[in-house]
Design an enzyme around this catalytic site. Structure first.
Site, PDB file in Angstrom:
ATOM      1  N   ASP A 185       1.013   5.104  -0.270  1.00  0.00           N
ATOM      2  CA  ASP A 185       0.312   6.386  -0.215  1.00  0.00           C
ATOM      3  C   ASP A 185       0.941   7.388  -1.178  1.00  0.00           C
ATOM      4  O   ASP A 185       2.159   7.584  -1.171  1.00  0.00           O
ATOM      5  CB  ASP A 185       0.381   6.958   1.206  1.00  0.00           C
ATOM      6  N   ASP A 208      -7.540   1.587   2.499  1.00  0.00           N
ATOM      7  CA  ASP A 208      -7.099   2.516   3.537  1.00  0.00           C
ATOM      8  C   ASP A 208      -8.033   3.688   3.802  1.00  0.00           C
ATOM      9  O   ASP A 208      -7.953   4.281   4.871  1.00  0.00           O
ATOM     10  CB  ASP A 208      -5.697   3.043   3.195  1.00  0.00           C
ATOM     11  N   HIS A 250      -6.324   9.758  -0.448  1.00  0.00           N
ATOM     12  CA  HIS A 250      -7.009   9.751   0.847  1.00  0.00           C
ATOM     13  C   HIS A 250      -6.183  10.353   1.984  1.00  0.00           C
ATOM     14  O   HIS A 250      -6.682  10.412   3.117  1.00  0.00           O
ATOM     15  CB  HIS A 250      -7.457   8.321   1.206  1.00  0.00           C
ATOM     16  N   HIS A 274       0.866  -1.183   0.000  1.00  0.00           N
ATOM     17  CA  HIS A 274       0.000   0.000   0.000  1.00  0.00           C
ATOM     18  C   HIS A 274       0.897   1.226   0.000  1.00  0.00           C
ATOM     19  O   HIS A 274       1.595   1.496   0.980  1.00  0.00           O
ATOM     20  CB  HIS A 274      -0.923   0.015   1.217  1.00  0.00           C
TER      21      HIS A 274
END
Length: 995
Positions: A68, A190, A440, A66
């Protein structure tokens, strides 16, 4: 093969030769969304999945990372692995390492999500490395899921920006890998709560399923007991099922591996030690623990298939650690089948897992609401980020409007618009900056301060490039090469040109597909001005005094006048200083009792100076309405119930009763010289809270322009500032909010539609995201509030609606960002000052949507002002519309953007829900060939929402839930005429030529 039937519509037999020529002309464009043809040595997608065993518990291991797109570090820092003193993370090394390890074992699988990072990495690879990656993709060993430029936030994003960022990511994957690069699964592991509109969009983009990791802790417990962690989400009450139906799965460990099975360099779990001659041999223990976890997980899911996410944040930088241990885990666990074990472990992907759930052919629970608010424990509601960083949220919204204008003018201006230092790439920088801003941890406001600054810098750089394109286009359309000036600081009444020039012109470009009338407010130093429109007709204007904010700019007055802009076009106004005229209207002490125009009447309490009532003079409605400002004292985490403080993510006031912000001076009002222009009441509540109540002469909405900050913290208290509207409307503890700017959902205090809520935070637990509007209503009255950015709000008391405006906090909320939400800047070192607008309208509920939906679109898609100094050339074209006629009120032109040299992407949407309006909730037909004034539409073909599949080839899994009810079937009347049903978005690739 040709992709559309329009070539032969209404065609005489003698035109057949022309049609044959057109078939050749369009073939390249009409095959584009499918990407390049690929030759498969094996197969990708569902056909590449490993076999499972029907009589066993199949455990699908999904290796993933994951990444970001900015959070603790900027996008650049994350990609390169810079600033590891903040967080050890380097995306380029992750992709290098994963590709190397996938080549060593054909059984291995990996999924990748964030196209923004993959795009960067791909561009830096050699052609041979790229061929290797293509082979991995073609064999299904490397699979893309989600595929957007980022994994967008779901609470604070506007649907138009989400569609754009998904389109840019998916287009790159199509162009690079063809059909094998198209994701089958949406993957939002997430984001902090999940919006119904996102599910609807994903369904219309062709995804077969959707997986996420976060949901309310009470909701999860309920679903575990009921075995409803996998469900069918019916994400629209207007679109006929299964158009917006999406299978949705909730992952068992968020997006982390099971406890004890993390083998990244950032993990502390021991590796599998499988040499029996060594003292620390642990295979038996690993197998036993894994079987225990797998069998336990299986008890809360419905099928004999379960999924385990094997990875986490920025993992697989040294992929050998993960794969070496996963290879062993699969080998040793499956070896137990010879001893009677019924557990089968395999490398898998979310799409392969989804395929097995589909094959199970079960009946699934149905969900029709959303997954807000999200709490991970009793006092930890993630509702603060609905408002965090309100200045960034507003800047993102303005940037979205600017991008749509940039895209439209690139089309309408033709090739001339793309003449500049960046050539064809003038708009690309802005598109990518806006796409990154949807992440996000971007528009959500949950990043570190230096990362927030980087997001804003990217948006500013993108807009600077777009300004070149916009100037070129307006020059081509108007025939004037005069230099265009942009006043990007008008929000704080700063524009050097208008402050100093004696004569200038203002071009107002309207990105909406219907005409717009609105006031323009410009900082000036003169006391009297003459304004004329594109036809030379005098326009009423007004000059009033103004406050100089922070010594920025030097104007002492403000010029106000109404402008009208045609649909998808501009109108030009000339402004000149007059030598003499009346003195500007100035502020006079004393609270007014009433202001009104022909539509609204607003009264004020003579004792307090606060609003006291609002009346709609057309419908003879009147409600009591009091509006004031309050602040919640943010918890510092030091109390008996919980040690959770308020922070960037979490909203946790330490009391259910906010402090009222008392006014320290009498309200002042402007005695307006031209009452039909604008009436203002200026209110001061504290040195750090003020407001202008503004009623324009022909407006059906009351404007509340609030200014909040710097929030004082000398008392050691974090503050969360709200405005609250208290009315006489009987709401029964119900209010309504929009979902990502589109469909409206009902909210009820202390209630969740799918489980019995045990409320532990009476304020934060009743806050919801408000993306563009919220309203309260009863059988007679509806009060709608349109916001200019995403904010959080709730209805804590009957007849009340509160909206959070600004937050300044002194403690981190222990969710990873590791710094308090305490914004300052060079201009505001003592704390950020934020200004915004709320628009209030009062209508009968049966017709309220007819007013508030267009109003919300006007706020989102605001006109762009450009300025030129002095006189324009006599041959300048002062007015232009890109449409032959305005679109019907129910239809919104969502997207108009250049796709390639000779084709454009067009999205039209029906902006009303099926139940909202007697007039506008009906199907509407639009003729695409008669749409544009400067473009000939030569050909068209319809795509899915994300423009990466032909609409008639988009095949999705069908799922069984409660019985479906078929809606009416609306067919297009002809090839060129397209019908839009309520809440439908239709996407077209048009072959065009400039007239």
């Amino acid at each position: 093969m040709i992709r559309a039937s329009f070539f032969f519509s209404n065609m005489a037999a003698g035109a057949l030769q022309l049609a044959v020529a057109l078939l050749s002309l369009f073939s390249a464009v009409l095959s584009f969304p499918l990407g390049p043809e690929t030759k498969h040595t094996t197969t990708c997608g569902y056909e590449s999945c490993h076999a499972t065993k029907p009589n066993m518990l199949n455990v699908h291991l999904v290796p993933h990372t994951h990444d970001d797109v900015g959070w603790l570090k900027t996008v650049d820092q994350y990609f390169y692995g810079d600033r590891n003193d903040i967080q050890h993370a380097g995306v380029q090394y992750i992709l290098d390492s994963v590709v190397d390890q996938l080549l060593k074992n054909p059984d291995r699988r990996f999924i990748y999500v964030e196209t923004a990072f993959f795009y960067r990495w791909w561009k830096r690879q050699s052609s041979s490395a790229q061929q290797t990656v293509k082979q991995l993709v073609n064999e299904g060993r490397l699979e893309f899921v989600n595929g957007g430029w980022c994994m967008s936030d779901e609470a604070t994003t506007h649907y138009s920006a989400v569609i754009d960022q998904m389109t840019i990511g998916l287009r790159f994957l199509n162009e690079t890998f063809g059909a094998c690069g198209r994701p089958r699964v949406a993957w939002h592991i997430d984001p902090f709560g999940h919006a119904r509109e996102h599910a609807s969009m994903f369904a219309q983009m062709g995804y077969d399923g959707f997986f996420f990791g976060r949901l309310d802790y009470q909701d999860r417990m309920h679903r575990m007991v009921q075995k409803e962690q996998e469900l069918l989400w019916r994400a629209s009450d207007s679109l006929t099922p299964p158009t917006a139906d999406l299978f949705t799965g909730i992952l068992p460990n968020g997006y982390n591996p099971p406890e004890g099975f993390c083998w990244d360099q950032s993990c502390d779990d021991p590796p599998i030690r499988d040499d029996p001659d060594l003292e620390d041999y642990n295979v038996d223990d690993v197998v036993m623990r894994f079987l225990t976890i797998a069998n336990s997980q299986a008890t809360v899911y419905k099928t004999n298939h379960i999924i385990m996410t094997m990875g986490s944040d920025f993992q697989y930088e040294n992929a050998n650690l993960w794969y070496k241990n996963l290879d062993k885990l699969i080998h040793y666990v499956n070896a137990q089948q010879a001893n009677g074990s019924k557990v089968n472990v395999l490398y898998s992907t979310p799409s392969c897992y989804l395929q097995e759930l589909h094959r199970a052919n079960l009946t699934w629970a149905l969900k029709t609401d959303d997954f807000f608010p999200y709490a991970d424990s009793a006092h930890d509601f993630w509702t603060g980020y609905f408002t965090s960083r309100p200045a960034l949220k507003r800047y993102e919204r303005i940037s979205n409007s600017n991008l749509q204008t940039c895209n439209q003018l690139e089309v309408l201006g033709g090739p001339a618009s793309r003449q500049g230092p960046f050539g064809e790439g003038e708009s690309q920088t802005m598109k990518k900056a806006m796409a990154v801003a949807q992440h996000h941890d971007a528009v959500s406001g949950t990043e570190k301060q230096h990362v927030a600054n980087d997001y804003a810098r990217r948006l500013a750089n993108g807009w600077q490039r777009c300004q070149v394109l916009v100037s070129n286009s307006l020059a081509a359309l108007s025939g004037s090469s005069a230099k265009r000036i942009y006043c990007d600081n008008l929000n704080i009444s700063v524009c050097p040109l208008t402050e100093s020039s004696k004569k200038f012109s203002v071009s107002v470009y309207n990105p909406l597909a219907r005409p717009v009338t609105r006031p323009v407010r410009l900082p000036v130093n003169g006391t009297a001005y003459a304004v004329s429109d594109a036809n030379g007709k005098a326009v009423d204007c007004q000059v009033s005094t103004r406050e100089v904010r922070r010594n920025r700019g030097f104007a002492v007055n403000e010029l106000v006048f109404q402008v009208q802009a045609p649909p998808l076009g501009y109108s030009t106004y000339s402004v000149s200083l007059r030598q003499a005229g009346p003195r500007p209207a100035s502020a006079q002490p004393g609270a007014p009792t009433v202001i009104q125009n022909k539509f609204l009447r607003v009264t004020f309490d003579p004792d307090t100076g606060l609003l006291s009532s609002l009346s709609n003079l057309e419908t003879k409605q009147s409600i009591k309405l009091t509006q004031n400002f309050y602040w919640y004292n943010a918890s510092d985490g030091n109390n008996l119930e919980s040690n959770q403080p308020s922070g960037a993510y979490i909203f946790r006031p330490n009391s259910s009763t906010p402090f009222v912000i008392s006014r320290t001076a009498k309200t002042e009002t402007i005695q307006v010289q031209f009452p039909h222009m604008v009436q203002e009441v200026r209110q001061w509540f504290a040195p750090w809270v003020s407001q202008v109540v503004r009623l324009h002469g022909d407006s059906r909405a009351l404007e509340l322009e609030w200014t909040v900050g710097p929030l004082p913290i000398d008392d050691g208290l974090g503050k969360e500032v709200i405005t609250r509207l208290d009315t006489s409307i009987k709401t029964s503890e119900i209010f309504y909010t929009d979902s990502n700017g589109r469909e409206v959902l009902q909210r009820k205090k202390d209630f969740r539609p799918t489980w019995n809520l045990m409320q532990s935070e009476p304020i934060a637990g009743n806050y919801y995201p408000i993306n563009s509007r919220a309203f309260i209503k009863d059988d007679v009255d509806q009060l709608t509030v349109v916001t200019d950015r995403s904010q959080g709000g709730g209805s804590i008391h009957n007849g009340s609606l509160e909206i959070m405006l600004h937050r300044r906090l002194l403690y981190d909320d222990v969710r990873g960002v590791a710094e308090p939400l305490n914004e300052t800047s060079n201009i505001f070192p003592e704390g950020l000052v934020v200004r915004g607008r709320l628009l209030l309208s009062l209508d009968p509920p049966s017709v309220a949507a007819d007013a508030h939906r267009p109003l919300a679109q006007e706020v989102v898609m605001q006109p762009l002002l450009t300025f030129t100094n002095g006189d324009l050339s006599p041959n300048t074209r002062l007015e232009f519309s890109g449409l032959q006629a305005a679109l019907p009120p129910a239809v919104h032109l969502l997207t108009l953007t250049q796709w390639d040299k000779d084709s454009v992407l067009l999205r039209l949407e029906h902006q009303f829900q099926s139940w909202e309006s007697k007039v506008n909730s009906q199907p509407v037909t639009v003729n695409l060939q008669k749409l544009f004034s400067t473009l000939d539409v030569l050909g068209m073909s319809e795509l899915n929402l994300s423009a990466n599949q032909w609409k008639d080839e988009m095949m999705r899994f069908s799922w069984t839930s409660l019985p479906l009810t078929d809606g009416p079937l609306w067919l297009d009347p002809s090839t060129w005429e397209v019908t839009l049903r309520p809440m439908e978005i239709r996407t077209f690739l048009l072959r065009v030529s400039l007239r």
